[in-house]
Design an enzyme around this catalytic site. Structure first.
Site, PDB file in Angstrom:
ATOM      1  N   GLY A 161     -15.860  12.586  -3.917  1.00 39.80           N
ATOM      2  CA  GLY A 161     -15.663  11.154  -3.680  1.00 39.80           C
ATOM      3  C   GLY A 161     -15.454  10.915  -2.198  1.00 39.80           C
ATOM      4  O   GLY A 161     -16.351  10.501  -1.469  1.00 39.80           O
ATOM      5  N   ARG A 162     -14.246  11.279  -1.751  1.00 46.67           N
ATOM      6  CA  ARG A 162     -13.859  11.080  -0.346  1.00 46.67           C
ATOM      7  C   ARG A 162     -14.858  11.707   0.627  1.00 46.67           C
ATOM      8  O   ARG A 162     -15.201  11.112   1.652  1.00 46.67           O
ATOM      9  CB  ARG A 162     -12.490  11.731  -0.154  1.00 46.67           C
ATOM     10  CG  ARG A 162     -11.843  11.509   1.170  1.00 46.67           C
ATOM     11  CD  ARG A 162     -10.601  12.400   1.293  1.00 46.67           C
ATOM     12  NE  ARG A 162      -9.782  12.367   0.098  1.00 46.67           N
ATOM     13  CZ  ARG A 162      -8.770  11.517  -0.100  1.00 46.67           C
ATOM     14  NH1 ARG A 162      -8.442  10.666   0.832  1.00 46.67           N
ATOM     15  NH2 ARG A 162      -8.081  11.555  -1.226  1.00 46.67           N
ATOM     16  N   CYS A 196       5.376  -8.796   2.824  1.00 42.37           N
ATOM     17  CA  CYS A 196       6.844  -8.774   2.907  1.00 42.37           C
ATOM     18  C   CYS A 196       7.414  -7.469   2.357  1.00 42.37           C
ATOM     19  O   CYS A 196       8.058  -7.452   1.293  1.00 42.37           O
ATOM     20  CB  CYS A 196       7.411  -9.965   2.151  1.00 42.37           C
ATOM     21  SG  CYS A 196       6.816 -11.489   2.842  1.00 42.37           S
ATOM     22  N   GLU A 197       7.125  -6.378   3.029  1.00 44.14           N
ATOM     23  CA  GLU A 197       7.622  -5.053   2.672  1.00 44.14           C
ATOM     24  C   GLU A 197       7.771  -4.273   3.974  1.00 44.14           C
ATOM     25  O   GLU A 197       6.849  -4.286   4.800  1.00 44.14           O
ATOM     26  CB  GLU A 197       6.589  -4.276   1.821  1.00 44.14           C
ATOM     27  CG  GLU A 197       6.224  -4.854   0.498  1.00 44.14           C
ATOM     28  CD  GLU A 197       7.254  -4.607  -0.586  1.00 44.14           C
ATOM     29  OE1 GLU A 197       8.132  -3.746  -0.407  1.00 44.14           O
ATOM     30  OE2 GLU A 197       7.178  -5.306  -1.600  1.00 44.14           O
TER      31      GLU A 197
END
Ligand SMILES: Cc1ncc(COP(=O)(O)O)c(C=O)c1O
Length: 412
Positions: free
Chosen positions: A276-277, A342-343
């Site tokens: 895949g990668r 917002c993390e």
């Protein structure tokens, strides 16, 4: 060929300026190089020519239909993990007889869909799953071809979340259980035992774990070949690593071929691979635009319009992605590249020397072609980016940017 490079200080995707792509299609934007996809496939196929594997592109890495179709045109089969991926595969024109189906939690509906389509085989994760496939096959008056996934308990020296072939992982069965699982499955109507599967992890930068895993399962393969007349496939899974950092040294496909070739030849089985990668990772960029520069006592925060919802690998795996200026500038700034989510875990790069940029400048996140868009979400009600394909000087949208209407589609 590298997909991306500089010409007189400007970043290009093949023959197309990334700045032009950002201006034309907006940001954040996934950009893929079609020729890089093709060349990666060919490099692997050429290196493995003596083994003649069926290279089943692992759709989860990048599921865009245009990417899938590029590999189908090269002659690839596909590795899928859900009914949704089978649907995408069929829509892209895949021949089901060249599709393998993995995953620990296949539902009845997914199994029946795959049986009706006539896929090459299921890679099976448990005896319970084999029993379910058998029951579904009997119900449909057909036969399910299966390959158990063996967990060879080798350490591929990659991130814990990308390790799948150690005994503490949920994947596969240990050698002894695999042997017993085959015996149980052989007693069930509706199944045909056609192969053995393994997949030891992802982003593996050393070929030795592949060879070690193969050595561990070779004896079992011989036994299975003797015991079951239709046993003919050895599926080696995916996992070949790529260069994320300039000094990463991923194995060349030829080194992989040398590491597995002798054992595979000795077994005389047909080889399946599920990269895949390796095929898509360095074919993609995530292009974003700087919104603000913010400083505190310790460092600088470069705030862009791309965030963890667009590319979660840095937050999830602390993965390193190169950050490239779309127009080269003098100097660097030490700090974090962050998004608007917002993390505190929302970052694309952390505590790094970043290109010195100003509001409105463009940056590109490298190696974003695998597990980029496919892992994107709409967290914080952020529509997902557009995806564009580049081929030389041509570019076209292969997935529209999502809209606010898309966000609420289906809600009641
Ligand atoms: C069964 C299986 N095959 C293939 C792959 C593709 O792995 P990679 O992208 O590392 O080649 C995965 C990834 O999770 C997988 O689980």
């Amino acid at each position: 060929m590298e997909a991306f490079g500089y010409r007189e200080g400007e970043l290009f995707a093949e023959g197309t300026a990334v700045r032009d792509l950002a201006d034309r299609y907006g940001t954040p934007l996934y950009v893929y190089s079609r020729n890089h996809l093709r060349q990666r496939y060919r490099a692997l196929a050429d290196a493995m020519a003596a083994i003649q594997p069926l290279i089943c592109y692992s759709v989860k890495a990048n599921s865009n239909g245009a990417v899938i179709r590029t590999f189908l045109e090269e002659g690839a089969g596909l590795d899928i993990v859900s009914g949704g991926e089978l649907y995408r595969a069929r829509r892209a024109g895949a021949d089901p007889a060249r599709v393998v189906f993995a995953g620990v939690g296949k539902t009845r509906a997914e199994i029946e869909y795959a049986l009706r389509e006539g896929i090459l085989f299921f890679t099976v994760e448990s005896e319970a799953e084999a029993a379910r496939i058998a029951a579904c096959a009997r119900g449909l008056n057909t036969t399910g071809r299966i390959a158990f996934r063996v967990n060879p308990d080798v350490d591929p020296s990659t991130h814990t979340y990308m390790t799948t072939g150690k005994k503490e992982n949920k994947f596969g069965l240990d050698l002894e259980r695999t042997r017993r699982a085959y015996e149980t499955a052989a007693g069930l109507d509706g199944l045909e035992i056609v192969g053995l599967h393994m997949h030891i992890g992802s982003q593996i930068l050393d070929v030795r774990p592949f060879a070690a895993a193969l050595e561990k399962v070779a004896g079992l393969c011989r036994e299975l070949r003797e015991a079951y007349p239709a046993f003919r496939y050895l599926d080696l899974g995916g996992g070949l690593g790529i260069r994320y950092r300039p000094d990463d040294a991923p194995p060349e496909p030829a080194a992989f071929a040398r590491a597995v070739g002798p054992a595979v030849h000795a077994l005389g089985l047909s080889v399946v691979m599920e990269p895949g990668r390796f095929l898509t990772g360095n074919a993609g960029l995530l292009v974003c635009r700087v919104q603000y520069i913010k400083e505190n006592a310790l460092k600088t925060f470069v705030v862009t319009d791309a965030a963890m919802n667009d590319l979660i690998r840095p937050s999830l795996y602390e993965a390193h992605h190169e950050i490239l200026p779309v127009t080269r500038r003098e100097g660097t700034v030490y700090g974090d590249l962050v998004g608007p989510v917002c993390e505190s875990g929302d970052f694309l790069a952390r505590e790094r020397e970043l290109p010195r940029v100003a509001e409105g400048d463009l940056l590109a996140v490298g190696s974003a072609g695998a597990y980029g868009f496919t892992m994107a979400s709409t967290y914080n009600s952020r529509p997902r980016p557009a995806e564009v394909m580049v081929d030389g000087e041509e570019s076209w949208v292969v997935r529209d940017r999502e809209t606010w209407e898309d966000l609420v589609r289906g809600e009641r």
